[in-house]
Design an enzyme around this catalytic site. Sequence first.
Site, short mmCIF file in Angstrom:
data_model
loop_
_atom_site.label_atom_id
_atom_site.label_comp_id
_atom_site.label_asym_id
_atom_site.label_seq_id
_atom_site.Cartn_x
_atom_site.Cartn_y
_atom_site.Cartn_z
CD GLU A 11 -2.78 1.38 2.39
OE1 GLU A 11 -3.73 1.80 2.42
OE2 GLU A 11 -2.32 0.89 3.57
CG ASP A 199 -9.94 -11.50 8.31
OD1 ASP A 199 -9.02 -10.38 7.86
OD2 ASP A 199 -10.10 -11.86 9.41
#
Length: 235
Positions: A11, A199
């Site tokens: 990122e 998740d």
Amino acid sequence: MIGIICAMQIEADGIIALCENVKTRTHAKMKFTLGTLHGKDVCVVVCGVGKVNAAMCALMLIEKYKPDIVLNSGVAGSLSPIVGIGDIVVATKSVEHDMNGTALGDKQGEITFPDGNMMFFECDKQASTLLAAICKEIPDTKVAQGIIASGDIFVSDRKQRFKINDRFGALACEMEGAAIGHVCARCEVPYGIIRAISDDLDENKGMDFVKFCELASKKTVAAVSGFVKAYSDKM
């Protein structure tokens, strides 16, 4: 200047690739990348995993570069059916869910300071509102605002997820954000957190996290870029 602390190198690389006039400096074995993004000064750094790394990074960033605001971005696990894989949570405040001084009479998550106790670290309201609005422009992305919980544990167990949600009302959990909020609060520097959900409540394992990193980074890089472009130090 806008300070940007990333949880993932992928990122940080995406944000740095958008920057101009780039130069790097190293402090405490962490690489701080300075540059301009949309004409504004930024400093991008990867803190590493966990609260101590995040806190050390945040303090170093604040002391060395005096940012007007610190933004933390990365991925997180869902604690609520409200958000699922691919969604984004923008924090309104953060809490260290694994802080436990209950044997001394404190509440779970409560931290003792010389001037009193504190459980939640409030994010800058204007920045969070702006960040949420920008995230809502990302295609195929649901955006929620709420509490993000941080702790030095990768939470995958469904029961533990619900326990943290029930105790703190948190929508997502990760391992750095509240430590950054902790330091920013004590140093009186505004901060914000953006997390893409990697998740969910189906007890996903570590591979789900790994597989989602690339997609998550694209979303959060777009959000951070949009935030920097729209941000004003007069907010």
